[in-house]
Design an enzyme around this catalytic site. Structure first.
Site, mmCIF file in Angstrom:
data_model
loop_
_atom_site.group_PDB
_atom_site.id
_atom_site.type_symbol
_atom_site.label_atom_id
_atom_site.label_comp_id
_atom_site.label_asym_id
_atom_site.label_seq_id
_atom_site.Cartn_x
_atom_site.Cartn_y
_atom_site.Cartn_z
ATOM 1 N N HIS A 16 6.314 2.268 -10.448
ATOM 2 C CA HIS A 16 6.112 1.720 -9.092
ATOM 3 C C HIS A 16 7.301 0.836 -8.716
ATOM 4 O O HIS A 16 7.318 -0.363 -8.966
ATOM 5 C CB HIS A 16 4.804 0.911 -9.053
ATOM 6 C CG HIS A 16 4.385 0.512 -7.666
ATOM 7 N ND1 HIS A 16 3.093 0.646 -7.200
ATOM 8 C CD2 HIS A 16 5.084 -0.022 -6.628
ATOM 9 C CE1 HIS A 16 3.026 0.213 -5.947
ATOM 10 N NE2 HIS A 16 4.226 -0.214 -5.585
ATOM 11 N N HIS A 18 10.082 0.519 -5.355
ATOM 12 C CA HIS A 18 10.513 0.997 -4.039
ATOM 13 C C HIS A 18 12.033 0.921 -3.941
ATOM 14 O O HIS A 18 12.612 -0.143 -4.191
ATOM 15 C CB HIS A 18 9.927 0.130 -2.921
ATOM 16 C CG HIS A 18 8.434 0.187 -2.824
ATOM 17 N ND1 HIS A 18 7.779 0.984 -1.915
ATOM 18 C CD2 HIS A 18 7.471 -0.443 -3.534
ATOM 19 C CE1 HIS A 18 6.474 0.821 -2.054
ATOM 20 N NE2 HIS A 18 6.254 -0.035 -3.028
ATOM 21 N N GLY A 174 1.974 0.279 3.292
ATOM 22 C CA GLY A 174 1.997 -0.314 4.627
ATOM 23 C C GLY A 174 0.836 -1.275 4.841
ATOM 24 O O GLY A 174 0.216 -1.721 3.884
ATOM 25 N N HIS A 201 -1.318 2.726 -2.516
ATOM 26 C CA HIS A 201 -1.380 1.263 -2.518
ATOM 27 C C HIS A 201 -2.777 0.876 -2.030
ATOM 28 O O HIS A 201 -3.133 1.195 -0.887
ATOM 29 C CB HIS A 201 -0.379 0.668 -1.532
ATOM 30 C CG HIS A 201 1.031 0.622 -2.009
ATOM 31 N ND1 HIS A 201 1.820 1.728 -2.111
ATOM 32 C CD2 HIS A 201 1.802 -0.432 -2.410
ATOM 33 C CE1 HIS A 201 3.029 1.368 -2.545
ATOM 34 N NE2 HIS A 201 3.036 0.062 -2.737
ATOM 35 N N GLU A 204 -4.596 -4.439 -2.715
ATOM 36 C CA GLU A 204 -3.550 -5.452 -2.835
ATOM 37 C C GLU A 204 -3.892 -6.587 -1.862
ATOM 38 O O GLU A 204 -3.925 -7.745 -2.242
ATOM 39 C CB GLU A 204 -2.195 -4.812 -2.488
ATOM 40 C CG GLU A 204 -1.003 -5.739 -2.643
ATOM 41 C CD GLU A 204 0.319 -5.061 -2.239
ATOM 42 O OE1 GLU A 204 0.282 -3.983 -1.605
ATOM 43 O OE2 GLU A 204 1.383 -5.636 -2.551
ATOM 44 N N ASP A 282 7.726 -3.056 -8.547
ATOM 45 C CA ASP A 282 7.509 -3.000 -7.093
ATOM 46 C C ASP A 282 8.852 -3.095 -6.352
ATOM 47 O O ASP A 282 9.387 -2.073 -5.963
ATOM 48 C CB ASP A 282 6.544 -4.100 -6.630
ATOM 49 C CG ASP A 282 5.760 -3.699 -5.379
ATOM 50 O OD1 ASP A 282 5.863 -2.541 -4.972
ATOM 51 O OD2 ASP A 282 5.050 -4.551 -4.820
ATOM 52 N N ASP A 283 9.378 -4.307 -6.175
ATOM 53 C CA ASP A 283 10.616 -4.487 -5.399
ATOM 54 C C ASP A 283 11.541 -5.453 -6.148
ATOM 55 O O ASP A 283 11.644 -6.630 -5.778
ATOM 56 C CB ASP A 283 10.268 -5.066 -4.018
ATOM 57 C CG ASP A 283 9.361 -4.128 -3.245
ATOM 58 O OD1 ASP A 283 9.840 -3.043 -2.849
ATOM 59 O OD2 ASP A 283 8.185 -4.461 -3.062
HETATM 60 ZN ZN LIG Z 1 4.545 -1.164 -3.713
#
Ligand SMILES: [Zn+2]
Length: 360
Positions: A16, A18, A174, A201, A204, A282-283
């Site tokens: 996971h 992005h 989103g 997703h 969350e 994630d990021d």
């Molecule tokens: Zn994510």
């Protein structure tokens, strides 16, 4: 012994991550100068626009970084470079299998590129990096809840057409609070019929019901985050019975305020409920972390052991959107470095192929 250096040497899997949240700050500054973008052109002044610094945890300020980042996708060459560097950075952290997700809509919006074209540029860049760094990279196309369903259909079709080119799955991301996943149901049914696997997703920002919906109605094979599944025992039972892996991203959950304190992260609760869990970033550039940092964080704050990290790594391989032959091969490679217990681990692995790391 479970320190940063040791954890870094171990081969890891990230399911996971992005692309849009993994861009090098140095490259962003170069781009800002080259294209004279309307953003600060020095690293430290640009940083708070594209990275979480010391603002209070909050989902909307986290998501605001993506709005700024959207302005950097200026040309095919730029997108190629950004995507290539994302894989290079993962390789440097000894991520040996990466499932990288991106939204063709996000990459195409500012310059009006065609969705097929941006997808192809990312495919080409990641395949080149995959060869250069001797690691397998699978791509996941992210559909965006708060964008039009029509565009999501186009992206899903591009994914289905390009499965042979390394597109391994679909994702839905989103605004989970204001945009239901319901309109996307038919699209995920179609994707499954075409042989694609899906991760959603969910849980969350919204409660456990969103996780139930993703599993029961959208047929999710994996769940991104899922932290709020703990609010409903039915949903925990569902995840356990169907053995749906959760893609856990510790730092991201803190920064978006999905979890109030790292010590209260439900990772252990999921493990006690026998739900498969994996650790992911994630990021990483927005959060200013690596996967090694996340492993270290799990050890320090949640008292995760070496054996548990090992288990999560093999769970991640098992949960990958890969054929069983490829999973088997990865497990064999990972077994060389990941000794069964910490006692057996005595030196950084020398036999694992690290590839030709061109980035430094
Ligand atoms: Zn994510």
């Amino acid at each position: 012994m479970l320190n940063y250096e040791m954890l870094k040497t171990l081969p890891k899997v990230d399911l996971h991550r992005h692309l849009e949240g993994s861009l090098r700050l140095e490259t962003l500054v170069e781009t800002a100068r080259e294209y004279n973008l309307d953003v600060p052109k020095e690293i430290e002044s640009l940083r708070p626009f594209v990275q979480v610094t010391n603002e209070p945890p909050d989902a909307s300020s986290f998501l605001a970084k993506f709005e700024t980042l959207r302005h950097f996708y200026r040309s095919p060459e730029m997108i190629h470079r950004l995507a290539y560097e994302v894989v290079a950075d993962a390789a440097r952290d000894h991520v040996r299998y990466l499932e990288l997700r991106f939204s063709p809509q996000a990459l195409s919006r500012v310059q009006g590129f065609r969705l097929e074209d941006v997808t192809q540029w990312v495919i080409d860049a990641t395949q080149e990096a995959s060869r250069d760094f001797n690691m397998d990279v699978g791509l996941i196309l992210t559909l965006v809840r708060h964008n039009s369903l029509e565009q999501a259909k186009q992206v899903a079709e591009i994914g289905m057409r390009n499965q042979h080119q390394g597109i391994r799955g679909l994702d839905l991301a989103g605004d989970e609070i204001n945009f239901s996943a319901d309109p996307f149901k038919g699209l995920f049914v179609e994707a499954h019929q075409a042989g694609m696997q899906c991760t959603i997703h969910a849980g969350e920002w919204c409660g456990a019901e969103a996780v139930r919906f993703a599993v029961e109605e959208l047929g999710a094979e994996r769940i991104g985050h899922g932290v709020r599944a703990t609010e409903d025992q039915y949903v925990l039972d569902l995840l356990r019975e169907r053995q749906i892996p959760l893609e856990i991203c510790l730092t991201s959950n803190l920064q978006t305020a999905s979890v109030a304190h790292i010590g209260r992260h439900p990772l252990r609760q999921f493990m006690q409920n026998k739900i498969p869990v994996t650790l992911n970033t994630d990021d990483p550039r927005i959060s200013n972390i690596t996967l090694t940092n996340e492993f270290e964080s799990a050890v320090q704050h949640l008292h995760i052991t070496y054996e548990e990290l090992r288990q999560m790594t093999f769970t991640a391989i098992e949960s990958a959107f890969l054929s069983s032959e490829k999973k088997m091969r990865l497990k064999q490679l990972f077994s060389i470095a990941w000794k069964p217990t910490l006692r057996d681990f005595n030196a950084p692995p020398s036999s694992f192929p690290h590839g030709n790391n061109k980035s430094h």
